[in-house]
Design a protein around this motif. Structure first.
Motif: not given
Length: 229
Positions: A80-97
């Motif tokens: 889960g922490s690794t997923l959070a890190r991946r989302l934070l460094s994702h090369p395209f914008p990430v939105i949470v609805a």
């Protein structure tokens, strides 16, 4: 894509919808589905929207896994922490609805995104670890420290304070709160605006801005593996 996480791509926007029971528990299979979906979104160069079911983004980690034993718990928290890190460094914008409640790992999903939209209503957004007898993990502390306001960080992590959507916006969990019936349209409008960015500049700037946080998370993930284990 796994039925635990559906993937819908249209016009350069990939919508990832959590669908794992009434609380959208984050399990190893859900995280695997997340990673597969993010791989696909990168290939398609898509802006990502993450959402859940009406009334719930996620209630946190799958408690059946967390209580199965130390090895299982450490493995899930690490993933889960690794997923959070991946989302934070994702090369395209990430939105949470966020369509409602976001508790524990659900709230950390909010803290891992570039833009967060919540809905009005009697919903709870909180980090409830100390309320349920869990000492907050190092990665969670670092993520909350970086993304929440200073006072809200202390109240959220140490006191497990429960925020309503407007309070969550003031604390730093959300950027915008809208009526529930507007959530999808507002998220899509935000995604279309973010599509206008130069994505190379977005990626490189994001990595510069979050360099300290990403390094702190890398260290915290290792510490958590040793400490929790």
């Amino acid at each position: 894509m796994s039925e635990l996480l559906t993937y819908h791509a249209e016009d350069g926007i990939a919508t990832l919808t959590l669908n794992n029971g009434k609380v959208n528990a984050i399990s190893p299979d859900v995280i695997a589905a997340f990673n597969a979906a993010l791989d696909r979104a990168v290939e398609e160069r898509a802006v990502v929207i993450i959402t859940g079911q009406p009334g719930i983004l996620s209630g946190g980690y799958d408690l059946k896994v967390m209580t199965a034993g130390p090895k299982e718990a450490v493995g899930l928290v690490t993933a889960g922490s690794t997923l959070a890190r991946r989302l934070l460094s994702h090369p395209f914008p990430v939105i949470v609805a966020c369509p409602g409640n976001a508790v524990a790992k659900g709230a950390f999903l909010l803290l891992s995104a570039d833009y967060r939209i919540g809905v009005e209503g009697p919903y709870k957004i909180c980090l409830n670890e100390v309320q349920i007898g869990m000492t907050m993990h190092h990665a969670g502390i670092e993520l909350a420290r970086d993304r929440l306001g200073r006072a809200a960080f202390q109240r959220s992590v140490n006191n497990a304070e429960i925020f309503d959507p407007q309070g969550a916006r003031e604390a730093g969990f959300l950027d915008k709160v809208v009526a529930a019936e507007q959530l999808q349209d507002v998220a899509l409008a935000a995604a279309r605006e973010l599509k206008k960015l130069n994505m190379l500049a977005h990626k490189n700037t994001k990595l510069k801005v979050r360099k300290g946080l990403l390094e702190a998370l890398d260290e915290a993930i290792l510490v958590d593996q040793n400490h929790l284990g």
